[in-house]
Design a protein around this motif. Structure first.
Motif, PDB file in Angstrom:
ATOM      1  N   PRO A   1      43.934  42.578  71.229  1.00 38.93           N
ATOM      2  CA  PRO A   1      44.284  43.780  71.960  1.00 38.93           C
ATOM      3  C   PRO A   1      44.635  44.914  71.002  1.00 38.93           C
ATOM      4  O   PRO A   1      45.065  44.675  69.894  1.00 38.93           O
ATOM      5  N   THR A   2      44.454  46.105  71.481  1.00 35.01           N
ATOM      6  CA  THR A   2      44.817  47.268  70.683  1.00 35.01           C
ATOM      7  C   THR A   2      46.127  47.813  71.189  1.00 35.01           C
ATOM      8  O   THR A   2      46.623  47.442  72.232  1.00 35.01           O
ATOM      9  N   GLY A   3      46.690  48.725  70.466  1.00 35.52           N
ATOM     10  CA  GLY A   3      47.970  49.328  70.802  1.00 35.52           C
ATOM     11  C   GLY A   3      48.804  49.395  69.544  1.00 35.52           C
ATOM     12  O   GLY A   3      48.515  48.735  68.546  1.00 35.52           O
ATOM     13  N   ASP A   4      49.827  50.220  69.569  1.00 34.58           N
ATOM     14  CA  ASP A   4      50.683  50.364  68.393  1.00 34.58           C
ATOM     15  C   ASP A   4      51.392  49.052  68.094  1.00 34.58           C
ATOM     16  O   ASP A   4      51.965  48.419  68.983  1.00 34.58           O
ATOM     17  N   GLN A   5      51.348  48.651  66.812  1.00 39.89           N
ATOM     18  CA  GLN A   5      52.085  47.448  66.408  1.00 39.89           C
ATOM     19  C   GLN A   5      53.549  47.810  66.276  1.00 39.89           C
ATOM     20  O   GLN A   5      53.904  48.870  65.773  1.00 39.89           O
ATOM     21  N   ILE A   6      54.406  46.905  66.733  1.00 42.18           N
ATOM     22  CA  ILE A   6      55.849  47.121  66.688  1.00 42.18           C
ATOM     23  C   ILE A   6      56.414  46.230  65.602  1.00 42.18           C
ATOM     24  O   ILE A   6      56.446  45.005  65.733  1.00 42.18           O
ATOM     25  N   GLY A   7      56.845  46.813  64.510  1.00 40.41           N
ATOM     26  CA  GLY A   7      57.386  46.042  63.395  1.00 40.41           C
ATOM     27  C   GLY A   7      56.326  45.159  62.762  1.00 40.41           C
ATOM     28  O   GLY A   7      55.127  45.375  62.914  1.00 40.41           O
ATOM     29  N   ALA A   8      56.776  44.123  62.069  1.00 44.44           N
ATOM     30  CA  ALA A   8      55.858  43.217  61.368  1.00 44.44           C
ATOM     31  C   ALA A   8      55.631  41.919  62.138  1.00 44.44           C
ATOM     32  O   ALA A   8      55.054  40.988  61.619  1.00 44.44           O
ATOM     33  N   THR A   9      56.071  41.854  63.392  1.00 48.19           N
ATOM     34  CA  THR A   9      56.002  40.608  64.157  1.00 48.19           C
ATOM     35  C   THR A   9      54.645  40.358  64.783  1.00 48.19           C
ATOM     36  O   THR A   9      54.386  39.274  65.276  1.00 48.19           O
ATOM     37  N   GLY A  10      53.793  41.356  64.816  1.00 50.00           N
ATOM     38  CA  GLY A  10      52.515  41.205  65.498  1.00 50.00           C
ATOM     39  C   GLY A  10      52.578  41.664  66.946  1.00 50.00           C
ATOM     40  O   GLY A  10      51.566  41.696  67.634  1.00 50.00           O
ATOM     41  N   ALA A  11      53.752  42.016  67.429  1.00 51.45           N
ATOM     42  CA  ALA A  11      53.891  42.525  68.790  1.00 51.45           C
ATOM     43  C   ALA A  11      53.218  43.887  68.885  1.00 51.45           C
ATOM     44  O   ALA A  11      53.229  44.669  67.939  1.00 51.45           O
TER      45      ALA A  11
END
Length: 172
Positions: A1-11
């Motif tokens: 999926p695309t979208g902004d990554q949040i931190g380094a967790t892969g979320a």
């Protein structure tokens, strides 16, 4: 999926808006996904915590929900026999045949097998279980049979695109 990554967790952020549903596509199968849903106040640019959280699992495939049925023998001769059936919820059918005792193997998810309606020439699963049919047809004429011998079958419906079998099959 695309979208902004949040931190380094892969979320990843997959939705921001005032709706109540989102459809996320292109998720790899055989994976558990965890989510967090936050309320957001756009006038103060503030997220409400704690979020609602949960998870879901996407299986490799979704097997058919109804098995094939009404298997009938027909056109029996000294060296051949026909099997026909009412289709199940899949778009194809798969038949194993074994001489002398019940079929004791099953197809494996994601696996394509080579059938041959001449008994003993198709792919073998386990010991003595031969694939005699794998297609969208609802019948097979099996040849290469030995007279005065009992044969046992196991028949399955499956989704042809991903070889998602409905197990257990119908046996006889």
């Amino acid at each position: 999926p695309t979208g902004d990554q949040i931190g380094a967790t892969g979320a990843r952020a997959v939705y921001k808006g005032n709706g109540s549903t989102v459809t996320v596509t292109d998720l790899p199968v055989n994976t558990t996904y965890h989510y967090a849903v936050y309320s957001y106040n756009s006038s103060t640019n503030c997220y409400m915590t704690p979020p609602e959280t949960g998870s879901f699992f996407i299986p490799y495939c979704f097997p058919p929900t109804t098995q094939l049925s009404n298997v009938q023998t027909n056109n029996v001769t000294h060296e051949s026999a026909g099997l026909s059936w009412t289709p199940g919820g899949g778009d194809a059918s798969f038949v194993l045949l074994k001489q002398g005792s019940a079929v004791n193997a099953s197809p494996v998810l994601t696996t394509s097998y080579s059938p041959d309606n001449a008994f003993g020439n198709g792919e073998q699963l386990g010991t003595g279980n031969f694939v005699v049919h794998s297609s969208s047809d609802n019948s097979v004429n099996i040849t290469n049979l030995i007279p005065n011998t009992t044969y046992y079958y196991a028949a399955y419906t499956y989704i042809e695109a991903d070889y998602c079998y409905m197990v257990p099959g119908v046996a006889g």
